[in-house]
Design a protein around this motif. Sequence first.
Motif, PDB file in Angstrom:
ATOM      1  N   THR A 439      -1.749 -18.745  20.534  1.00 35.85           N
ATOM      2  CA  THR A 439      -1.541 -19.067  21.939  1.00 35.85           C
ATOM      3  C   THR A 439      -0.238 -19.846  22.054  1.00 35.85           C
ATOM      4  OG1 THR A 439      -2.842 -21.107  21.730  1.00 35.85           O
ATOM      5  CG2 THR A 439      -4.013 -19.143  22.477  1.00 35.85           C
ATOM      6  N   PRO A 440       0.456 -19.755  23.192  1.00 29.17           N
ATOM      7  CA  PRO A 440       1.808 -20.319  23.272  1.00 29.17           C
ATOM      8  C   PRO A 440       1.876 -21.833  23.382  1.00 29.17           C
ATOM      9  CG  PRO A 440       1.181 -19.345  25.376  1.00 29.17           C
ATOM     10  CD  PRO A 440       0.105 -18.969  24.400  1.00 29.17           C
ATOM     11  N   GLU A 441       0.729 -22.511  23.659  1.00 30.01           N
ATOM     12  CA  GLU A 441       0.790 -23.940  23.978  1.00 30.01           C
ATOM     13  C   GLU A 441       0.494 -24.843  22.795  1.00 30.01           C
ATOM     14  OE1 GLU A 441      -3.432 -22.965  23.896  1.00 30.01           O
ATOM     15  OE2 GLU A 441      -1.713 -21.976  24.873  1.00 30.01           O
ATOM     16  N   LYS A 442       0.214 -24.296  21.616  1.00 30.53           N
ATOM     17  CA  LYS A 442      -0.139 -25.145  20.481  1.00 30.53           C
ATOM     18  C   LYS A 442       0.154 -24.432  19.176  1.00 30.53           C
ATOM     19  CE  LYS A 442      -4.298 -22.966  19.387  1.00 30.53           C
ATOM     20  NZ  LYS A 442      -3.806 -21.618  19.131  1.00 30.53           N
ATOM     21  N   ALA A 443       0.209 -25.250  18.125  1.00 32.22           N
ATOM     22  CA  ALA A 443       0.287 -24.729  16.763  1.00 32.22           C
ATOM     23  C   ALA A 443      -0.931 -25.245  16.015  1.00 32.22           C
ATOM     24  CB  ALA A 443       1.566 -25.177  16.071  1.00 32.22           C
ATOM     25  N   GLY A 444      -1.680 -24.344  15.386  1.00 32.65           N
ATOM     26  CA  GLY A 444      -2.885 -24.726  14.673  1.00 32.65           C
ATOM     27  C   GLY A 444      -2.778 -24.412  13.199  1.00 32.65           C
ATOM     28  N   PHE A 445      -3.382 -25.270  12.371  1.00 35.19           N
ATOM     29  CA  PHE A 445      -3.335 -25.113  10.922  1.00 35.19           C
ATOM     30  C   PHE A 445      -4.735 -25.365  10.381  1.00 35.19           C
ATOM     31  CE2 PHE A 445       0.602 -26.773  12.627  1.00 35.19           C
ATOM     32  CZ  PHE A 445       1.507 -25.789  12.255  1.00 35.19           C
ATOM     33  N   VAL A 446      -5.260 -24.422   9.607  1.00 37.90           N
ATOM     34  CA  VAL A 446      -6.679 -24.412   9.293  1.00 37.90           C
ATOM     35  C   VAL A 446      -6.900 -24.179   7.801  1.00 37.90           C
ATOM     36  CG1 VAL A 446      -8.917 -23.465   9.983  1.00 37.90           C
ATOM     37  CG2 VAL A 446      -6.969 -23.295  11.540  1.00 37.90           C
ATOM     38  N   THR A 447      -7.861 -24.906   7.239  1.00 35.03           N
ATOM     39  CA  THR A 447      -8.310 -24.598   5.882  1.00 35.03           C
ATOM     40  C   THR A 447      -9.209 -23.367   5.931  1.00 35.03           C
ATOM     41  OG1 THR A 447     -10.372 -25.878   5.993  1.00 35.03           O
ATOM     42  CG2 THR A 447      -8.359 -27.071   5.360  1.00 35.03           C
ATOM     43  N   GLY A 448      -9.511 -22.813   4.770  1.00 33.70           N
ATOM     44  CA  GLY A 448     -10.572 -21.824   4.718  1.00 33.70           C
ATOM     45  C   GLY A 448     -11.914 -22.494   4.916  1.00 33.70           C
ATOM     46  N   GLN A 449     -12.979 -21.689   4.970  1.00 36.34           N
ATOM     47  CA  GLN A 449     -14.303 -22.264   5.110  1.00 36.34           C
ATOM     48  C   GLN A 449     -14.637 -23.077   3.863  1.00 36.34           C
ATOM     49  OE1 GLN A 449     -17.050 -19.132   6.049  1.00 36.34           O
ATOM     50  NE2 GLN A 449     -16.316 -18.942   8.151  1.00 36.34           N
ATOM     51  N   LEU A 450     -15.096 -24.300   4.086  1.00 37.39           N
ATOM     52  CA  LEU A 450     -15.331 -25.224   2.980  1.00 37.39           C
ATOM     53  C   LEU A 450     -16.537 -24.796   2.159  1.00 37.39           C
ATOM     54  CD1 LEU A 450     -14.793 -28.666   4.788  1.00 37.39           C
ATOM     55  CD2 LEU A 450     -13.093 -27.209   3.658  1.00 37.39           C
ATOM     56  N   THR A 451     -16.433 -25.023   0.856  1.00 41.16           N
ATOM     57  CA  THR A 451     -17.554 -24.747  -0.044  1.00 41.16           C
ATOM     58  C   THR A 451     -18.385 -25.995  -0.300  1.00 41.16           C
ATOM     59  OG1 THR A 451     -16.116 -25.141  -1.956  1.00 41.16           O
ATOM     60  CG2 THR A 451     -16.302 -22.869  -1.154  1.00 41.16           C
ATOM     61  N   ARG A 452     -17.893 -27.173   0.144  1.00 43.99           N
ATOM     62  CA  ARG A 452     -18.633 -28.427   0.049  1.00 43.99           C
ATOM     63  C   ARG A 452     -18.326 -29.252   1.293  1.00 43.99           C
ATOM     64  NH1 ARG A 452     -17.881 -30.831  -6.120  1.00 43.99           N
ATOM     65  NH2 ARG A 452     -18.181 -28.860  -7.247  1.00 43.99           N
ATOM     66  N   ASP A 453     -19.200 -30.197   1.582  1.00 41.79           N
ATOM     67  CA  ASP A 453     -18.928 -31.131   2.674  1.00 41.79           C
ATOM     68  C   ASP A 453     -17.667 -31.929   2.372  1.00 41.79           C
ATOM     69  OD1 ASP A 453     -21.303 -30.245   3.698  1.00 41.79           O
ATOM     70  OD2 ASP A 453     -22.384 -32.141   3.455  1.00 41.79           O
ATOM     71  N   LEU A 454     -16.941 -32.261   3.420  1.00 42.61           N
ATOM     72  CA  LEU A 454     -15.724 -33.066   3.294  1.00 42.61           C
ATOM     73  C   LEU A 454     -15.797 -34.193   4.311  1.00 42.61           C
ATOM     74  CD1 LEU A 454     -12.974 -33.122   1.760  1.00 42.61           C
ATOM     75  CD2 LEU A 454     -12.010 -31.869   3.699  1.00 42.61           C
ATOM     76  N   ARG A 455     -15.773 -35.446   3.842  1.00 44.08           N
ATOM     77  CA  ARG A 455     -15.926 -36.602   4.728  1.00 44.08           C
ATOM     78  C   ARG A 455     -14.599 -37.321   4.914  1.00 44.08           C
ATOM     79  NH1 ARG A 455     -19.889 -41.894   3.737  1.00 44.08           N
ATOM     80  NH2 ARG A 455     -19.278 -43.039   5.633  1.00 44.08           N
ATOM     81  N   LEU A 456     -14.248 -37.553   6.189  1.00 47.65           N
ATOM     82  CA  LEU A 456     -13.086 -38.352   6.551  1.00 47.65           C
ATOM     83  C   LEU A 456     -13.593 -39.666   7.128  1.00 47.65           C
ATOM     84  CD1 LEU A 456     -12.469 -35.148   7.288  1.00 47.65           C
ATOM     85  CD2 LEU A 456     -10.243 -36.098   7.929  1.00 47.65           C
ATOM     86  N   SER A 457     -13.066 -40.787   6.643  1.00 48.28           N
ATOM     87  CA  SER A 457     -13.575 -42.096   7.043  1.00 48.28           C
ATOM     88  C   SER A 457     -12.415 -43.078   7.163  1.00 48.28           C
ATOM     89  CB  SER A 457     -14.594 -42.589   6.010  1.00 48.28           C
ATOM     90  OG  SER A 457     -15.215 -43.767   6.435  1.00 48.28           O
ATOM     91  N   GLY A 458     -12.017 -43.365   8.395  1.00 43.61           N
ATOM     92  CA  GLY A 458     -10.899 -44.275   8.635  1.00 43.61           C
ATOM     93  C   GLY A 458      -9.888 -43.662   9.584  1.00 43.61           C
ATOM     94  N   SER A 459      -8.649 -44.106   9.484  1.00 46.01           N
ATOM     95  CA  SER A 459      -7.577 -43.678  10.389  1.00 46.01           C
ATOM     96  C   SER A 459      -6.629 -42.718   9.685  1.00 46.01           C
ATOM     97  CB  SER A 459      -6.793 -44.891  10.898  1.00 46.01           C
ATOM     98  OG  SER A 459      -7.644 -45.815  11.546  1.00 46.01           O
TER      99      SER A 459
END
Length: 649
Positions: A439-459
């Motif tokens: 779409t013209p209004e954004k650029a998106g960057f994506v991983t493949g489908q995860l094989t394990r949970d991935l936790r982000l915690s913080g800033s």
Amino acid sequence: MPIRTRFTIWRTLAAAAVAALLAAFLTPAAAQAATRESRPVYSYANAVREAVWVDTGLDGDGDGRSDRVAADIVRPREPAQQGRKVPVIMDASPYYSCCGRGNESQLKTYDAQGNVVQMPLFYDNYFVPRGYAFVGVDLAGTNRSDGCIDIGGRSDIQSAKAVIDWLNGRAKAYTSRTGTTTVRANWTNGRTGMIGKSWDGTIANGVAATGVKGLKTIVPISAISSWYDYYFAKGAPLYDSGPNWLADAVESDDAHAHCAAVQQKLVDGAPRTGDWTGLWTERDYVKDAGKVRASVFLTHGLQDLNVRTKHFGQWWNALAKNGVERKIWLSQTGHVDPFDYRRGAWVDTLHRWFDHELLGYDNGIDREPMADIERHPDQWVTSKVWPPSGTRATTLRPATGAQPGVGTLGLLPGTGTETFTDDPKLSETDWAAKTGTPTPEKAGFVTGQLTRDLRLSGSSKVTVTATPTTATAHLSAVLVDLGPDTIRDYADAAEGINTLTDRTCWGESTAGDSACFKVTMAKTTSVGATVFSRGWADLGNYASDRKGVPLTPGRAYTITLDLAATDHVVPKGHSLALIVAGTDRDLIDPPSTTPTLTLDLSRTAVRVPLVGGAAAFTHATSGTTSVAPGATTLDGVRAPRTVHRVPMG
């Protein structure tokens, strides 16, 4: 950092009868150890209700006399009759007469003598019978106080600090707003805990940052830590008005008539350019975290789009750096009090926290997990510390993919460029729903489908190198969990809860002050993608967080966007995405032009706080070879509401 004594060997007044019996059979040490919870042994119906006006030492309205702030007090009668002193729980607020407190927008009400009849919320109903006094303070310029509201500045903070000073014998108070008869707080030991949501919690942060003696703990709920970050994000305006609008909304009629000069200072000190001024320095509590003597138990909604989660993230980090004793709750809600999303557990935890911090009970709360986190609606997990040990800032890099505007996200350096054009009509919800679609209004960057949970915690932080076509440009960056889920509907007007008609009671009631409140339940929605962290900037602030400049079209600029603190698990089978775009509708205001921006992906990256660091990312993405498909909107989260949000409870 002052050394804090974890336990105070001080007998609770609320359990005096129990302690006396125990003392007859146990050694003193054993009797103290057996006392673990304050009990409702005092009469709420017979509580002392009184008002005092505390001298702040300021003359905010310029009338030639020192401003006095009104403090309404509800305290148990029996301890004073026995010559015993009690600690204080305080909520200092601008909302007691204009807007109300809590989910039911309660106001203070008074009897013919001017003493409080209804004190909003449950704090007095619950804690006064347990041997605490409750004090509700009207900030200067509001309700029954003198002076002018100044939006988190010296007058706001001094309104509450002066009351703590009075409680500890360091300031004067009077029996009326204009009289000369003084009154002493000889019923208290001065040990004070501050609590409050939004602006009220913000005042607690600000008072703690003065290092005032006698303030033992604060419980800021969805609170601001730096007022600049309430109105701007690196120069990008988050609202279409400044602090003068907020002052006008809460001022008393008296203040309206006398505070025009203060209002003008707010206008002059908060230019719409987003440049940092001395007004913002005065209202930045993070820089003074090293002065904090009080412990901190903070709570915040991870989808709070009013007081956004950058506030708790930077405050928490500063407190940690300075060794402050602390505890945290993080919910899936928006701007919602924990009393309205986890009521029973909240009251119990708050009770134990105040017993520990103000009464000195060794009840074990300081040895329990530091963090409670809502992972799904009404499903909570804990972390021994927060962020968890083993969390590492990990650099992920975007790269071009098979289709323009839909790239990959991984550990290897990226190459190439992506181009998008700012579209102020679209929001992060629109972008996320089409992450995998060009779409013209954004650029998106994506991983493949995860094989394990991935936790982000913080800033997180996103560094972007962008070339604009115009002299002004705003940037947004969001992290997205791509995959179906059921979440709290934070974009709904109630921000993740439904209010029912049944009531539950928390403490004792009187004819004029009920301890019974409407029950709530989670309001949920099904989504195909969840935006869980956000950040914004004016590209003109590329060289300075504090001052913007016009851009030269065709020139590349590098800027780092601060993404709001979070704690989110991207589960196995989902994908993690980074989206970079222009105006995020209703969350930042658009620039004066409509730029097209070209990203240099070799100089663009996101640093995310991964539990387990780069190794966790490698394990979670092992075996993934393709970009995940675009998210499908199910019931969906609507775009953020087009209202001017103010930090109200």
